[in-house]
Design an enzyme around this catalytic site. Structure first.
Site, PDB file in Angstrom:
ATOM      1  N   ASP A  14       0.803  -1.232   0.000  1.00 48.79           N
ATOM      2  CA  ASP A  14       0.000   0.000   0.000  1.00 48.79           C
ATOM      3  C   ASP A  14       0.831   1.275   0.000  1.00 48.79           C
ATOM      4  O   ASP A  14       0.438   2.287   0.577  1.00 48.79           O
ATOM      5  CB  ASP A  14      -0.968   0.015   1.204  1.00 48.79           C
ATOM      6  N   HIS A  48      -4.337  -2.572  -5.927  1.00 48.43           N
ATOM      7  CA  HIS A  48      -3.581  -1.444  -6.474  1.00 48.43           C
ATOM      8  C   HIS A  48      -4.549  -0.371  -6.927  1.00 48.43           C
ATOM      9  O   HIS A  48      -5.367  -0.596  -7.806  1.00 48.43           O
ATOM     10  CB  HIS A  48      -2.712  -1.906  -7.651  1.00 48.43           C
TER      11      HIS A  48
END
Ligand code: IMP
Ligand code: MG
Length: 339
Positions: A14, A48
């Site tokens: 992340d 993503h």
């Protein structure tokens, strides 16, 4: 020989790899455009977040090349969940992305089955994403797994990595898109609070790329750290992390869980940059610290406070210079959409 650039996360996932991958495909700041993008590890556990032409997309398994009509391959280092793979293709199509003939699956990638997902769904030990990742990799290494080549629905997507890169396209220019991060790596993370795949640049090579093919390793980090899982990560009694979580929208793209936050760990970044052989580095989300009005770095138990973003950046540059990374190869980003 094939040329390979690798994107690797230096923290706990992340950190904005998706954005960097999208930027590199789009900008074509390289002499040659990428001919392929290969996801090299992980599976449906990844999320993503990508802004394509101003529209937000969240991909899980399909590499970002698909947004640009570049051949996008799920490599053999991954965990492929056929069910969510098809869902993801449908979602991309719905968002106006043409996927036909652009998405491929390595014939030797292992697949996640329903029983893997059921088993992982019961995890209470480490706080997995419940996507069947651990049980799939266990079965792969126990030699009882199932490969994509034996799943009939995947037949139209199959690709042989050796044929593609060593026989048909000897001059391919490939972007290796990683998932998760160094702190979650099966070998280098805080075991057992890790994922089950190889999240390092070495993990990209395992997809059939010789070491000599590597050109650049793009390390990606964030100006503070986040972690999702059952390990205690966020320092107690520091309300500022609540603010950073909100400002940075630190909620899982896959599971929606609130991510625990902490200050940027200089030692971790340094170690990850060295072990991954990083040649270019992007530190994302400086803007979040700017909006929170705090700039801190930790090293072991010691936390250093900076007066603003510039002294913090200068410190990071100075520290990384000792690892051979020059300032011109370090980029600080203040935008969710670009580097
Ligand atoms: P698993 O990969 O689902 O087995 O989960 C193992 C650990 O990795 C858990 O702490 C997850 O929250 C974490 N994890 C897995 N994938 C990601 C990701 O893409 N971003 C952040 N954390 C992840
Ligand atoms: Mg993510």
């Amino acid at each position: 020989m094939t040329t390979l650039d690798i994107i690797v996360d230096l923290q706990y996932g992340d950190s904005g790899k998706g954005k960097v991958a999208h930027f590199l495909c789009q900008k074509n700041n390289l002499k040659k455009k990428y001919t392929h993008v290969v996801r090299y590890n992980g599976g449906g556990n990844a999320g993503h977040t990508i802004f394509h032409k101003g529209v937000k997309f969240v991909t899980h398994q399909i590499p970002v090349g698909v947004f640009f009509g570049i051949k996008s391959i799920i490599g053999p280092g991954c965990a492929l969940d056929p069910e969510t793979f098809f869902e993801e293709i449908r979602a991309l199509e719905k968002g106006g992305i043409k996927t036909k003939g652009k998405i491929f699956v390595a014939k030797n990638v292992h697949v996640v089955t329903n029983s893997h997902k059921e088993e992982d769904g019961g995890d209470k030990k480490i706080g997995t994403t419940k996507r069947g990742i651990g049980p799939m990799y266990r079965d792969k290494y126990a030699r009882t797994g199932v490969r994509a080549e034996s799943v009939p629905e995947l037949k139209p997507y199959l690709i042989d990595m050796y044929e593609e890169f060593q026989i048909k396209n000897k001059k391919a220019v490939v972007l290796g898109e990683g998932a998760q991060g160094f702190g979650l790596d099966i070998d280098w993370g805080a075991y057992p609070y890790v994922t089950s795949s190889h999240c390092t640049s070495a993990g990209a090579l395992l997809n059939g790329f010789p070491p000599q093919s590597v050109r650049d390793v793009w390390g990606v980090g964030k100006a503070y750290e986040t972690y999702v899982g059952l390990k205690d990560f966020e320092p107690k009694n520091e309300p500022v992390f609540e603010k950073i979580r909100e400002l940075g929208q630190e909620f899982g793209a896959t599971t929606g869980r609130a991510r625990q936050c902490n200050w940027f760990d200089m030692s971790l970044l340094e170690k990850a940059a060295r072990i991954n052989g990083v040649t270019k580095l992007v530190i994302n989300k400086i803007d979040v610290l700017n909006r929170a009005g705090v700039w801190k770095i930790r090293e072991g138990k010691k936390v250093t406070n900076f007066r603003g973003p510039e002294p913090m950046k200068a410190y990071i540059r100075k520290r990384l210079a000792a690892s051979g990374l020059s300032a011109k190869n370090i980029f600080f980003s203040e935008s969710a959409e670009t580097v």
